[in-house]
Design a protein around this motif. Structure first.
Motif, PDB file in Angstrom:
ATOM      1  N   GLU A 439      70.229 -22.228  26.004  1.00 59.36           N
ATOM      2  CA  GLU A 439      69.413 -22.552  24.831  1.00 59.36           C
ATOM      3  C   GLU A 439      70.093 -22.158  23.523  1.00 59.36           C
ATOM      4  N   ALA A 440      71.265 -21.539  23.591  1.00 58.01           N
ATOM      5  CA  ALA A 440      72.020 -21.262  22.376  1.00 58.01           C
ATOM      6  C   ALA A 440      72.287 -22.548  21.602  1.00 58.01           C
ATOM      7  N   LEU A 441      72.434 -23.657  22.321  1.00 56.19           N
ATOM      8  CA  LEU A 441      72.622 -24.951  21.663  1.00 56.19           C
ATOM      9  C   LEU A 441      71.398 -25.318  20.832  1.00 56.19           C
ATOM     10  N   ASP A 442      70.222 -25.021  21.356  1.00 53.98           N
ATOM     11  CA  ASP A 442      68.983 -25.317  20.632  1.00 53.98           C
ATOM     12  C   ASP A 442      68.809 -24.396  19.431  1.00 53.98           C
ATOM     13  N   VAL A 443      69.263 -23.151  19.551  1.00 52.93           N
ATOM     14  CA  VAL A 443      69.201 -22.232  18.418  1.00 52.93           C
ATOM     15  C   VAL A 443      70.061 -22.751  17.282  1.00 52.93           C
ATOM     16  N   VAL A 444      71.279 -23.180  17.596  1.00 54.29           N
ATOM     17  CA  VAL A 444      72.165 -23.734  16.569  1.00 54.29           C
ATOM     18  C   VAL A 444      71.542 -24.977  15.944  1.00 54.29           C
ATOM     19  N   LEU A 466      65.503 -16.792  14.040  1.00 54.27           N
ATOM     20  CA  LEU A 466      64.121 -16.488  13.668  1.00 54.27           C
ATOM     21  C   LEU A 466      63.260 -17.748  13.758  1.00 54.27           C
ATOM     22  N   ARG A 467      63.812 -18.876  13.338  1.00 55.10           N
ATOM     23  CA  ARG A 467      63.067 -20.137  13.462  1.00 55.10           C
ATOM     24  C   ARG A 467      62.813 -20.469  14.924  1.00 55.10           C
ATOM     25  N   PHE A 468      63.825 -20.259  15.766  1.00 57.09           N
ATOM     26  CA  PHE A 468      63.662 -20.524  17.191  1.00 57.09           C
ATOM     27  C   PHE A 468      62.572 -19.627  17.777  1.00 57.09           C
ATOM     28  N   GLY A 469      62.525 -18.377  17.323  1.00 57.70           N
ATOM     29  CA  GLY A 469      61.500 -17.461  17.794  1.00 57.70           C
ATOM     30  C   GLY A 469      60.100 -17.945  17.485  1.00 57.70           C
ATOM     31  N   ALA A 479      56.258  -8.977  12.632  1.00 56.49           N
ATOM     32  CA  ALA A 479      56.493  -7.940  13.635  1.00 56.49           C
ATOM     33  C   ALA A 479      56.982  -8.539  14.952  1.00 56.49           C
ATOM     34  N   ASP A 480      56.408  -9.668  15.378  1.00 54.12           N
ATOM     35  CA  ASP A 480      56.869 -10.322  16.606  1.00 54.12           C
ATOM     36  C   ASP A 480      58.360 -10.633  16.515  1.00 54.12           C
ATOM     37  N   LEU A 481      58.789 -11.124  15.367  1.00 55.32           N
ATOM     38  CA  LEU A 481      60.185 -11.517  15.195  1.00 55.32           C
ATOM     39  C   LEU A 481      61.124 -10.323  15.144  1.00 55.32           C
ATOM     40  N   LEU A 482      60.753  -9.306  14.393  1.00 54.47           N
ATOM     41  CA  LEU A 482      61.683  -8.209  14.146  1.00 54.47           C
ATOM     42  C   LEU A 482      61.567  -7.071  15.142  1.00 54.47           C
ATOM     43  N   GLU A 483      60.441  -6.962  15.840  1.00 50.96           N
ATOM     44  CA  GLU A 483      60.275  -5.881  16.807  1.00 50.96           C
ATOM     45  C   GLU A 483      60.534  -6.314  18.239  1.00 50.96           C
ATOM     46  N   ARG A 484      60.359  -7.617  18.543  1.00 47.33           N
ATOM     47  CA  ARG A 484      60.474  -8.038  19.938  1.00 47.33           C
ATOM     48  C   ARG A 484      61.409  -9.232  20.157  1.00 47.33           C
ATOM     49  N   ARG A 485      61.372 -10.300  19.338  1.00 46.62           N
ATOM     50  CA  ARG A 485      62.321 -11.400  19.548  1.00 46.62           C
ATOM     51  C   ARG A 485      63.726 -10.960  19.155  1.00 46.62           C
ATOM     52  N   THR A 486      63.819 -10.115  18.148  1.00 48.43           N
ATOM     53  CA  THR A 486      65.047  -9.381  17.848  1.00 48.43           C
ATOM     54  C   THR A 486      64.650  -7.910  17.865  1.00 48.43           C
ATOM     55  N   ARG A 487      65.630  -7.012  17.716  1.00 49.20           N
ATOM     56  CA  ARG A 487      65.280  -5.588  17.697  1.00 49.20           C
ATOM     57  C   ARG A 487      65.668  -4.954  16.368  1.00 49.20           C
ATOM     58  N   LEU A 488      65.623  -5.740  15.315  1.00 48.25           N
ATOM     59  CA  LEU A 488      66.024  -5.247  14.000  1.00 48.25           C
ATOM     60  C   LEU A 488      65.121  -4.125  13.502  1.00 48.25           C
ATOM     61  N   ALA A 489      63.888  -4.091  13.963  1.00 46.87           N
ATOM     62  CA  ALA A 489      62.947  -3.082  13.477  1.00 46.87           C
ATOM     63  C   ALA A 489      63.259  -1.683  13.987  1.00 46.87           C
ATOM     64  N   LEU A 490      64.197  -1.549  14.924  1.00 49.09           N
ATOM     65  CA  LEU A 490      64.553  -0.214  15.402  1.00 49.09           C
ATOM     66  C   LEU A 490      65.205   0.633  14.311  1.00 49.09           C
ATOM     67  N   ALA A 501      63.576 -13.375   5.449  1.00 42.48           N
ATOM     68  CA  ALA A 501      63.963 -14.486   6.316  1.00 42.48           C
ATOM     69  C   ALA A 501      62.927 -14.703   7.416  1.00 42.48           C
ATOM     70  N   ALA A 502      62.344 -13.613   7.909  1.00 44.73           N
ATOM     71  CA  ALA A 502      61.306 -13.739   8.933  1.00 44.73           C
ATOM     72  C   ALA A 502      60.074 -14.429   8.368  1.00 44.73           C
ATOM     73  N   ARG A 503      59.676 -14.032   7.178  1.00 44.09           N
ATOM     74  CA  ARG A 503      58.511 -14.679   6.547  1.00 44.09           C
ATOM     75  C   ARG A 503      58.787 -16.168   6.317  1.00 44.09           C
ATOM     76  N   GLU A 504      60.010 -16.482   5.898  1.00 43.08           N
ATOM     77  CA  GLU A 504      60.357 -17.892   5.657  1.00 43.08           C
ATOM     78  C   GLU A 504      60.300 -18.691   6.943  1.00 43.08           C
ATOM     79  N   ALA A 505      60.775 -18.092   8.053  1.00 46.27           N
ATOM     80  CA  ALA A 505      60.757 -18.778   9.349  1.00 46.27           C
ATOM     81  C   ALA A 505      59.324 -19.110   9.779  1.00 46.27           C
TER      82      ALA A 505
END
Length: 509
Positions: A439-444, A466-469, A479-490, A501-505
């Motif tokens: 699915e990396a192709l779909d993310v791109v 983030l859009r794919f998420g 929070a879904d995007l930054l805490e679980r789909r990515t781990r940036l919130a750590l 960027a998360a809000r925009e997505a």
């Protein structure tokens, strides 16, 4: 028995359609309460057998314990030390399934080194080496080839330092090298399981809670509107982990807290293997400094009993931080300090009540029927989620006469899974393949004509991800995007860089 094949995409629009459909036709075969790895695994097993299946989760997928693990898919070496051969073999077998069939895109082999120092005790070293030899025997018996997980071997001091540049060299004799499986991210595994269940026909409803469970059905509450409605389920599964006793008061749990510290890899010399340190006074317990694909290190973990109600998001006590730093500093040339800790997290293990300390309690799981007729599955661990789910659905089929086919999950790849040859051939960035597989192709593709969408906003994460998420992985808020789909919130600074960027997505739902 009904067979379904649907899109694997989860998003707000699909949630609304599935919720409306459930309200209009509130009879289902299986209702699963809980969106962690256990609940998602049960939903996938049931849906793939042709049962009409609904999963409800009060918060988000992988909101609880399933995102706070060590990210290891391990073969059960610790259980061998306690002569728990059954669960050790099950762990090795399920590790093989994950690494070679269901999720080879999410699991990689991880070298792990126990440094051996002069005066540390030959008996302990011999015990560890013998245990790893038995662990390798389990690897062979489970069918995992050495090309996937190499056999353990002894290292000299120079080889040990090459893998662990930060290790203490004074008195260093060498090391014991073994290999285990490492997830790129435990939360991504849960999302992948849930999306595969959705592809098989399950309805995955986050922000939806079970308000009451009885013999005549379940009352659900839509967390986005507050509206309640009844559902008639032939079988209800309680997969709520450390909160299982809220739906099944007959369950007795002894939750245990596992804490990890988040470190910059440079603080340990940027290791290419996991530093494994036996705890003082123990031959079967270790702490691990686990290098991550993004250059971080997760250093853990504790095993402390938790009294009182289980927290939704467990806090990291100061004493856990001090304990872990002290344990690792026994094996490091440059001592770690609190200044090296850039983040931390803790999870609660849903251990079944028993005698002894939490470290001595069994990691086996239990499938039981509550007085209200609900089937509760609790205990176990991330690696064996699939076997737990198979046993649970087998029990449902037998107890309720459900029109189910045979279990398919041992040979059913998760979304994005493919052979390593196919994954290597994809013409997309390697870090995306490691997180999304095919699915990396779909993310791109989410970038469209906007090349800026492939420019990282924080720690390698791009707006396209983030859009794919949002469009495909069921993320409904920042929070879904930054805490679980990515781990940036750590790490607070990384979260802040990505929030806009998360809000925009989310506006692109």
């Amino acid at each position: 028995m009904r067979q379904h094949t649907r899109s694997a995409s989860l998003n707000a629009a699909r949630r609304a359609v599935d919720l409306a459909d459930l309200e209009a036709r509130p009879s289902v075969d299986v209702l699963v309460v809980g969106g962690g790895v256990t609940g998602a695994g049960v939903a996938l097993d049931a849906a793939s057998r042709g049962l009409s299946t609904v999963l409800v989760e009060r918060e988000d997928l992988a909101f609880g314990t399933s995102r706070w693990s060590s990210k290891l898919v391990h073969g059960g070496l610790r259980y061998l030390a306690k002569a728990q051969f059954g669960i050790a073999y099950e762990s090795a077998r399920e590790r093989d399934v994950l690494m070679r069939v269901t999720a080879p895109h999410l699991v990689r082999p991880l070298p792990m080194v126990v440094p051996v120092f002069r005066g540390s005790g030959w008996a302990r070293s011999l015990f560890v080496r013998t245990g790893m030899g038995l662990g390798d025997l389990l690897r062979v018996l489970s069918g995992t080839p050495s090309s996937v997980l190499p056999a353990p071997r002894l290292l000299n001091a120079r080889q040990t330092v090459r893998l662990l540049p930060g290790v203490r060299t004074e008195g260093l004799i060498g090391g014991i090298l073994s290999f285990d499986g490492q997830l790129v991210d435990d939360a991504r595994l849960v999302v992948g399981i849930a999306r595969t269940a959705a592809r098989e026909g399950a309805r995955i409803l986050t922000r939806c809670s079970a308000e009451s469970v009885g013999a005549d059905g379940v009352v659900l509450r839509d967390g986005t509107t507050g509206r309640t409605f009844p559902v008639r389920a032939r079988a209800v599964v309680n997969a709520t982990g450390v909160h299982a006793d809220a739906l099944d008061p007959s369950i007795r749990l002894n939750p245990s807290r596992g804490t990890h510290l988040v470190l910059d890899g440079a603080a340990l010399g940027s290791p290419s293997a996991a530093l494994t340190v036996p705890l003082e006074g123990s031959v079967s317990r270790f702490v691990f400094a686990l290098p991550q694909p993004d250059g971080r290190v997760y250093a853990g973990l504790t095993d402390e009993p938790v009294d009182g109600p289980a927290e939704r998001v467990p806090r990291v006590p100061e004493e856990d931080v001090d304990f872990l730093l002290a344990q690792f500093n026994r094996a490091l040339s440059t001592g770690l300090t609190r200044d090296d800790v850039i983040g931390s997290f803790a999870g609660l293990r849903p251990l079944l009540q028993g005698d002894g300390s939490s470290a001595d309690l069994s990691r086996e799981h239990s499938v039981s029927v509550a007085p209200n007729g609900t089937t509760t599955v609790v205990g176990g661990k991330l690696t064996t989620y699939r076997a737990m789910a198979e046993e649970t659905v087998d029990a449902l089929v037998a107890a309720h006469g459900l029109p189910a086919g045979p279990c398919r999950t041992r040979t059913l790849p998760l979304v994005g899974a493919a052979s390593h040859e196919e994954l290597d051939s994809l013409d997309v960035p390697r870090h995306l393949v490691a997180r999304y597989g095919t699915e990396a192709l779909d993310v791109v593709a989410e970038a469209g004509d906007d090349p800026a969408a492939l420019t990282p906003v924080s720690r390698g994460v791009t707006p396209a991800e983030l859009r794919f998420g949002v469009r495909h992985e069921g993320a409904m808020n920042v929070a879904d995007l930054l805490e679980r789909r990515t781990r940036l919130a750590l790490v607070d600074t990384e979260r802040e860089l990505a929030e806009d960027a998360a809000r925009e997505a989310l506006t692109r739902m």
